[in-house]
Scaffold this motif. Structure first.
Motif, PDB file in Angstrom:
ATOM      1  N   ASP A   1       0.838  -1.206   0.000  1.00  0.00           N
ATOM      2  CA  ASP A   1       0.000   0.000   0.000  1.00  0.00           C
ATOM      3  C   ASP A   1       0.874   1.258   0.000  1.00  0.00           C
ATOM      4  O   ASP A   1       0.571   2.241  -0.690  1.00  0.00           O
ATOM      5  CB  ASP A   1      -0.922   0.007   1.216  1.00  0.00           C
ATOM      6  CG  ASP A   1      -2.064  -0.992   1.094  1.00  0.00           C
ATOM      7  OD1 ASP A   1      -2.372  -1.406  -0.039  1.00  0.00           O
ATOM      8  OD2 ASP A   1      -2.639  -1.372   2.140  1.00  0.00           O
ATOM      9  N   ASP A   2       1.962   1.238   0.781  1.00  0.00           N
ATOM     10  CA  ASP A   2       2.896   2.372   0.771  1.00  0.00           C
ATOM     11  C   ASP A   2       3.462   2.582  -0.634  1.00  0.00           C
ATOM     12  O   ASP A   2       3.622   3.718  -1.090  1.00  0.00           O
ATOM     13  CB  ASP A   2       4.055   2.108   1.736  1.00  0.00           C
ATOM     14  CG  ASP A   2       3.633   2.035   3.187  1.00  0.00           C
ATOM     15  OD1 ASP A   2       2.619   2.672   3.550  1.00  0.00           O
ATOM     16  OD2 ASP A   2       4.319   1.334   3.965  1.00  0.00           O
TER      17      ASP A   2
ATOM     18  N   LYS B   1       1.984   6.688  -7.213  1.00  0.00           N
ATOM     19  CA  LYS B   1       1.101   7.746  -7.705  1.00  0.00           C
ATOM     20  C   LYS B   1       1.839   9.076  -7.834  1.00  0.00           C
ATOM     21  O   LYS B   1       1.552   9.877  -8.732  1.00  0.00           O
ATOM     22  CB  LYS B   1      -0.089   7.910  -6.742  1.00  0.00           C
ATOM     23  CG  LYS B   1      -1.065   6.738  -6.744  1.00  0.00           C
ATOM     24  CD  LYS B   1      -2.175   6.958  -5.735  1.00  0.00           C
ATOM     25  CE  LYS B   1      -3.165   5.794  -5.721  1.00  0.00           C
ATOM     26  NZ  LYS B   1      -4.244   5.985  -4.712  1.00  0.00           N
ATOM     27  N   LYS B   2       2.806   9.314  -6.951  1.00  0.00           N
ATOM     28  CA  LYS B   2       3.533  10.586  -6.956  1.00  0.00           C
ATOM     29  C   LYS B   2       4.581  10.675  -8.057  1.00  0.00           C
ATOM     30  O   LYS B   2       4.977  11.777  -8.440  1.00  0.00           O
ATOM     31  CB  LYS B   2       4.200  10.790  -5.591  1.00  0.00           C
ATOM     32  CG  LYS B   2       3.226  10.890  -4.425  1.00  0.00           C
ATOM     33  CD  LYS B   2       3.952  11.031  -3.093  1.00  0.00           C
ATOM     34  CE  LYS B   2       2.981  11.098  -1.929  1.00  0.00           C
ATOM     35  NZ  LYS B   2       3.676  11.214  -0.616  1.00  0.00           N
TER      36      LYS B   2
ATOM     37  N   GLN C   1      -4.203  -2.270  -9.128  1.00  0.00           N
ATOM     38  CA  GLN C   1      -4.103  -0.955  -8.485  1.00  0.00           C
ATOM     39  C   GLN C   1      -2.931  -0.157  -9.041  1.00  0.00           C
ATOM     40  O   GLN C   1      -3.015   1.058  -9.188  1.00  0.00           O
ATOM     41  CB  GLN C   1      -3.953  -1.131  -6.974  1.00  0.00           C
ATOM     42  CG  GLN C   1      -5.203  -1.634  -6.272  1.00  0.00           C
ATOM     43  CD  GLN C   1      -5.031  -1.670  -4.756  1.00  0.00           C
ATOM     44  OE1 GLN C   1      -4.944  -0.627  -4.101  1.00  0.00           O
ATOM     45  NE2 GLN C   1      -4.954  -2.865  -4.192  1.00  0.00           N
TER      46      GLN C   1
ATOM     47  N   GLN D   1       0.999   4.271  -3.044  1.00  0.00           N
ATOM     48  CA  GLN D   1       0.904   5.717  -2.821  1.00  0.00           C
ATOM     49  C   GLN D   1       2.128   6.439  -3.370  1.00  0.00           C
ATOM     50  O   GLN D   1       2.018   7.537  -3.932  1.00  0.00           O
ATOM     51  CB  GLN D   1       0.738   5.998  -1.320  1.00  0.00           C
ATOM     52  CG  GLN D   1      -0.544   5.422  -0.721  1.00  0.00           C
ATOM     53  CD  GLN D   1      -1.792   5.819  -1.485  1.00  0.00           C
ATOM     54  OE1 GLN D   1      -1.975   6.987  -1.832  1.00  0.00           O
ATOM     55  NE2 GLN D   1      -2.642   4.840  -1.765  1.00  0.00           N
TER      56      GLN D   1
END
Length: 442
Positions: free
Chosen positions: A192-193, A199-200, A253, A196
Motif C-alpha cells: 500500500d505504501d 502515484k507521486k 491498483q 501511494q
C-alpha cells in the motif's frame, strides 16, 4: 521416455526469462577471476583412486548467470583441482538436445525449470554421490534444501545442489524522484505504501513521461505468499482462489494509476529492465538480480527492501535457487559430481558473492558479510536491503509449473487491459492450464 520426448518436442515447455520466477540477468564475461578474501576450506574430500582423463557435457540452462562467467566459475577452478576433467558447455532447448542424442553428464538450471528434466527422466538423486564424496548438507540453508526436495516426484529426493539464490528488491531511479521532488523509497514499505509512492512519480515532466512502478511480472508479486499455479499432488491448476485474486487485484491498483498503464496485454507482463536501465523512464522496478545490467547502465539507481503484504511482514519473494545436478544417464557420475564439488565449493561461493553479487545458499556468514565487496559499482548502494527480506518456502512445484505460468500471465494481461473481470480471468486460466497439462501428460 520416447513418448514423453515426442510430446515435448511438439510442445515446448520452456518459458522465456521474463516469465520465470527465477529471472534472468545479463552481463559481460569478466576477463579474469579477481583475488578474493581468505576463504574456508570445502568439506568435500578428493578420492584417492587413479583418475583417468574424461570429457563431460555440462548442460547450462542458465546462460546468463553461469555462461557469462563460465571460465571463472568452472573451467579455471576445475583445471586447478581436477585437471583430468574437460567440460563442454551445452546450451539450447534440452528437449532438442536429448532428441539429437547428445549425452548430458551435469545439468545447471533454476530449480523452477527442473520439471523439464523430470519429464525427460534425466534428474537423479544426488545424495548417494554426496555421501561417497563426503560432502555435507549441513553447509547449506536447510530451507533451500527442503524446497529442492519438494520438487522431486516423491517430495524426498534431492535432485541437485544449490549454488546461487535469487533475490528480489525494489530498484529506483534517484533522478526521477529528485526531478519530481519526491522522497526516495525506504526499507520496510508495504505494498500500500508503494502504491501511494507510485502515484507521486507517475508523471510527465518537461515533456517526458515517467511510469511510477512496474514488476517483472505478476507471479513475482504472488511469490511472497508462497503460492504456485499447479498442485503437484494432483497436477491440477490451483489459480482460481482468493490468494491469486488478491495478487491480481494488487497489480491492477498499480496499472490503474494515471500515467502508469500498460500499452497492451502483452506489455502487462513484459520485463521492464530496459524501461528502467536504458530508457530511464521507470521510477520503481520490482525485480530480481539485475546487477550485471545495471553495472553497464547509465542510470542513477539504488535499491530498497522489497515491499511486503501486511499479513506477511518482510517477506519479499520465495526461495528461488539455481542448482546443479548429475544426469541419471551419465556414464561418469563420480567425475560429474567432482564438477559439482568445485562449482559449489566454499572458495567458489565466496568468489561469487564478492565478485559477482550472487547470494550464496551456504550458511557461512562471510558470504553475506562480504557480498559485493569487489564490485565498485555497488559501493554506496543499499545492498544490505536485499538481506532484510525473508523468502517464503514455496508450495511444492509441479513439473508443469512453467507451462501453467505462461497461461496465467496471458489471462492476467487480459484482465489488466479490461477485457475480463478478475473472476473470469482466474476461471479461464484454471481451465486452460488443466487442458494444457492433460495434453502434455498423454
Amino acid at each position: 521416455m520416447n513418448k514423453r520426448l515426442t510430446k515435448l518436442g511438439l510442445l515446448s515447455t520452456a518459458i522465456s526469462c521474463g516469465l520465470t520466477a527465477a529471472g534472468c540477468s545479463s552481463g559481460d564475461t569478466a576477463s579474469s577471476r579477481p583475488p578474493s578474501a581468505e576463504v574456508p576450506k570445502s568439506t568435500a574430500s578428493k578420492p584417492t583412486e587413479n583418475l583417468q582423463p574424461v570429457t563431460l557435457n555440462v548442460f547450462n540452462g542458465r546462460s546468463s548467470e553461469v555462461g557469462n562467467y563460465w571460465d571463472q566459475l568452472l573451467t579455471e577452478p576445475l583445471k586447478k583441482k581436477y585437471p583430468h576433467i574437460t567440460i563442454n558447455q551445452i546450451k539450447g532447448d534440452i528437449t532438442k538436445v536429448v532428441a539429437e542424442g547428445t549425452p548430458i553428464d551435469v545439468y545447471i538450471m533454476a530449480h523452477v525449470d527442473l520439471g523439464n528434466f523430470i519429464q525427460l527422466d534425466l534428474a537423479d538423486d544426488i545424495e548417494p554421490l554426496m555421501k561417497t564424496h563426503n560432502m555435507s548438507l549441513s553447509r547449506f540453508d536447510p530451507n533451500v534444501i527442503q524446497t529442492l526436495r519438494a520438487i522431486s516426484p516423491d517430495g524426498k529426493k534431492l535432485l541437485g545442489i544449490p549454488f546461487y539464490l535469487q533475490f528480489t528488491t525494489l530498484y529506483y531511479n534517484k533522478d526521477i524522484f529528485d526531478i519530481l521532488g519526491v522522497p526516495y523509497p525506504k526499507d520496510g514499505m508495504t505494498w500500500d505504501d508503494t502504491i501511494q509512492l507510485a502515484k507521486k512519480v507517475s508523471a510527465t515532466h518537461d515533456g517526458k513521461a515517467y511510469l511510477g512502478f512496474k514488476a517483472d511480472q505478476a507471479q513475482r508479486m504472488a511469490d511472497p505468499l508462497g503460492i504456485t499455479s499447479v498442485d503437484p499432488k494432483t497436477n491440477k491448476a490451483s489459480v482460481n482462489n482468493d490468494k491469486y485474486k488478491k495478487v491480481f487485484q494488487l497489480t491492477q491498483q498499480f496499472f490503474s494509476i494515471p500515467g502508469n498503464g500498460a500499452k497492451d496485454e502483452k506489455d502487462v507482463n513484459a520485463g521492464p529492465v530496459n524501461l528502467f536501465a536504458k530508457d530511464k523512464a521507470l521510477a520503481m522496478y520490482f525485480g530480481v538480480n539485475r546487477f550485471p545490467t545495471l553495472q553497464k547502465a547509465d542510470v542513477n539507481w539504488d535499491i530498497a527492501q522489497s515491499p511486503y503484504y501486511p499479513d506477511k511482514p518482510n517477506y519479499g519473494g520465495i526461495i528461488d535457487s539455481f542448482m546443479a545436478g548429475v544426469s541419471k544417464t551419465s556414464k561418469h557420475k563420480d567425475d560429474a559430481f567432482r564438477v559439482l564439488e568445485v562449482f559449489t565449493s566454499d572458495e567458489n561461493q565466496l568468489y561469487s558473492s564478492r565478485a559477482l553479487g550472487y547470494v550464496s545458499p551456504l550458511l557461512d556468514k562471510r558470504m553475506q558479510e562480504q557480498f559485493g565487496a569487489e564490485l565498485d559499482f555497488l559501493k554506496g548502494k543499499n545492498v544490505q536491503a536485499i538481506f532484510k527480506s525473508k523468502n517464503a518456502i514455496p508450495d511444492p512445484m509441479s513439473i508443469y509449473r512453467n507451462d501453467s505460468l505462461t497461461i496465467l500471465l496471458e489471462e492476467h494481461g487480459k484482465y489488466i487491459m479490461g477485457q475480463q473481470d478478475v473472476n473470469t480471468a482466474l476461471k479461464t486460466a484454471e481451465e486452460r492450464i488443466n487442458k494444457k497439462i492433460e495434453s502434455l501428460a498423454h
